[in-house]
Design an enzyme around this catalytic site. Structure first.
Site, PDB file in Angstrom:
ATOM      1  N   ARG A 228     -94.339  26.604  92.311  1.00 45.70           N
ATOM      2  CA  ARG A 228     -93.372  25.919  93.229  1.00 45.70           C
ATOM      3  C   ARG A 228     -93.778  26.224  94.718  1.00 45.70           C
ATOM      4  NH1 ARG A 228     -87.575  26.171  90.471  1.00 45.70           N
ATOM      5  NH2 ARG A 228     -87.731  24.161  89.547  1.00 45.70           N
TER       6      ARG A 228
ATOM      7  N   LYS B 200     -82.160  23.031  73.982  1.00 46.60           N
ATOM      8  CA  LYS B 200     -80.908  22.611  73.839  1.00 46.60           C
ATOM      9  C   LYS B 200     -80.627  21.442  74.068  1.00 46.60           C
ATOM     10  CE  LYS B 200     -77.269  24.741  75.342  1.00 46.60           C
ATOM     11  NZ  LYS B 200     -76.318  25.096  76.575  1.00 46.60           N
TER      12      LYS B 200
ATOM     13  N   GLY C 219     -89.016  23.495  83.749  1.00 44.99           N
ATOM     14  CA  GLY C 219     -89.466  24.816  84.018  1.00 44.99           C
ATOM     15  C   GLY C 219     -90.453  25.434  83.053  1.00 44.99           C
TER      16      GLY C 219
ATOM     17  N   GLY D  93     -84.274  20.561  85.647  1.00 41.91           N
ATOM     18  CA  GLY D  93     -83.112  19.773  85.861  1.00 41.91           C
ATOM     19  C   GLY D  93     -83.151  18.556  86.643  1.00 41.91           C
TER      20      GLY D  93
END
Ligand code: ADP
Ligand code: 3PG
Ligand code: MG
Length: 395
Positions: free
Chosen positions: A38, A199, A350, A373
């Site tokens: 990043r 998840k 990520g 996200g």
């Protein structure tokens, strides 16, 4: 999507430019930066601003310190890494806003950089507090949105400040929108989504958006478990997310109606108490007491077959507990196979980007997003508040 007004078109010489970057980098326990993608990806914009004679004030968050100052989440390691890459000092200011910061930025010279301390040390950031946004905006004359990874958050630095100052998109934001945009508009078919991770609830909005837009969805990782359980598989001692049956049924029915194939694992690698090595099991029946940790070899082959004639691939989420070498073969082998398949392959997430890098298979991708996200929401077609607030390019 119309093009956003670009930093390339901004008059920046001698002016104070606030650059919102996403320097939320993964760190090891001692604070060492584990992956500086990043930071590296923001450099072209920073170098452009330096060449153009801007006075650049960098803004970022790091972690989730919850509105409180916490040295664990200081941006000090980021300032150091930026200075190394830019070949000049990047002083970290101890404060975020206030008279001392204002005085300091008024002394800046053309081509200079400063970095403010972690925005999330102030509760005003995540609350999108007006007074905090005004205090930030008072530091600069222009705003550049370079934090693609944070454009899905409506915070003071991503939405408040760009409504107060002339706002532009940075080069990374432009590159992300263009590269991810190719998956949304006019992707070459067959288009395969390869999804894993931990998840299901986090991934449901993305999953729901895919039927009809992609030809096949290959499901691995813990993401596949509730699907297998809903089909009556016995997953032994594996923890399976509950309460999803209705949502999964609806998703599968829509996928079928729209002609999108959904492929689940047929075999798994499992961990049995007392046995340090991975064991294979069918996905119908995991031995009692054992925990499913990865897709098995037959599933890897099957996934490869479904990828082999693809023209476009989107990957998010490791196909197993890839941090553990016993359970990394699923992710590693499938991505190593993908590397041999021509086409346009994009990785987002990520953990996914970091793991692909660690497993040495990041070469499977033509594009690796810096967004987690944010990238998933972009692909879902959601409106991203940090992008919506940047004016479109004139004409
Ligand atoms: P991303 O951040 O790229 O969106 P996720 O956060 O969804 O990815 O998933 C990351 C985590 O999922 C990784 O740490 C990975 O090891 C884990 N994972 C995938 N499959 C399993 C599994 N079967 N058991 C435990 N963890 C898993
Ligand atoms: C990310 O890592 O996805 C971004 O930096 C946003 O961080 P957040 O999920 O804590 O808002
Ligand atoms: Mg993650």
């Amino acid at each position: 999507m119309p093009r956003k007004r670009s930093v390339r078109e901004a008059e920046v010489r001698g002016r104070r430019v606030l650059v919102r970057a996403d320097f939320n980098v993964p760190q090891e326990s001692g604070g060492r930066i584990a992956d500086d993608r990043r930071i590296r990806e923001a450099l072209p914009t920073l170098e452009l601003l330096k060449r153009a004679g801007a006075r650049t004030i960098l803004l970022s968050h790091l972690g989730r310190p919850g509105g409180q100052r916490n040295p664990k989440w200081s941006l000090a390691p980021v300032a150091e890494r930026l200075a190394t890459y830019l070949g000049q000092p990047v002083p970290l200011l101890g404060e975020i806003v206030g008279p001392s910061v204002e005085a300091r930025v008024r002394e800046m010279h053309d081509g200079e950089f400063v970095l403010l301390e972690n925005l999330r040390f102030d509760p005003g950031e995540e609350a999108n507090d007006t007074a905090f946004a005004r205090a930030l905006a008072a530091l600069g004359e222009l705003f550049v949105e370079e934090a693609f990874g944070t454009v899905h958050r409506a915070h003071a630095s991503t939405v408040g400040v760009p409504t107060l100052l002339p706002a532009y998109a940075g080069l990374l934001v432009e590159k992300e929108v263009e590269s991810l945009g190719k998956l949304v508009d006019g992707a070459e078919r067959p288009f395969v989504a390869l999804l894993g991770g931990a998840k299901v609830k986090d991934k449901l909005p993305l999953l729901r958006s895919l039927p009809g837009r992609v030809d096949r969805i290959l499901l691995g990782g813990a993401l596949a478990f509730p699907f297998l359980a809903a089909e009556g598989a016995d997953l032994g001692a594996t923890e399976v997310e509950k309460g999803l049956d209705a949502a999964l049924k609806e998703f599968l029915a829509r996928a079928e109606a729209l002609g999108t194939l959904v492929i689940l694992p047929e075999d798994l690698l499992v961990e049995r108490p007392g046995n340090p090595t991975a064991e294979a099991a069918t996905a119908r029946e995991v031995p009692s007491g054992a925990i499913a940790r990865d897709i098995g070899p037959r599933t890897r082959d099957r996934f490869y077959v479904h990828l082999s004639d693809s023209r476009t691939v989107f990957w998010n989420g490791p196909l197993g507990l890839a941090e553990d070498p016993r359970f990394s073969p699923g992710t590693r082998e499938v991505l190593a196979g993908l590397e041999t398949i021509p086409g346009y392959h994009v990785c987002a997430g990520g953990d996914s980007a970091r793991i692909a890098e660690e497993l040495g298979v990041v070469g499977a991708f033509q594009y690796v997003s810096t967004g987690g996200g944010a990238a998933l929401e972009f692909l879902e077609g959601a409106e991203l508040p940090g992008l919506a607030v940047i004016p479109d390019a004139p004409g």
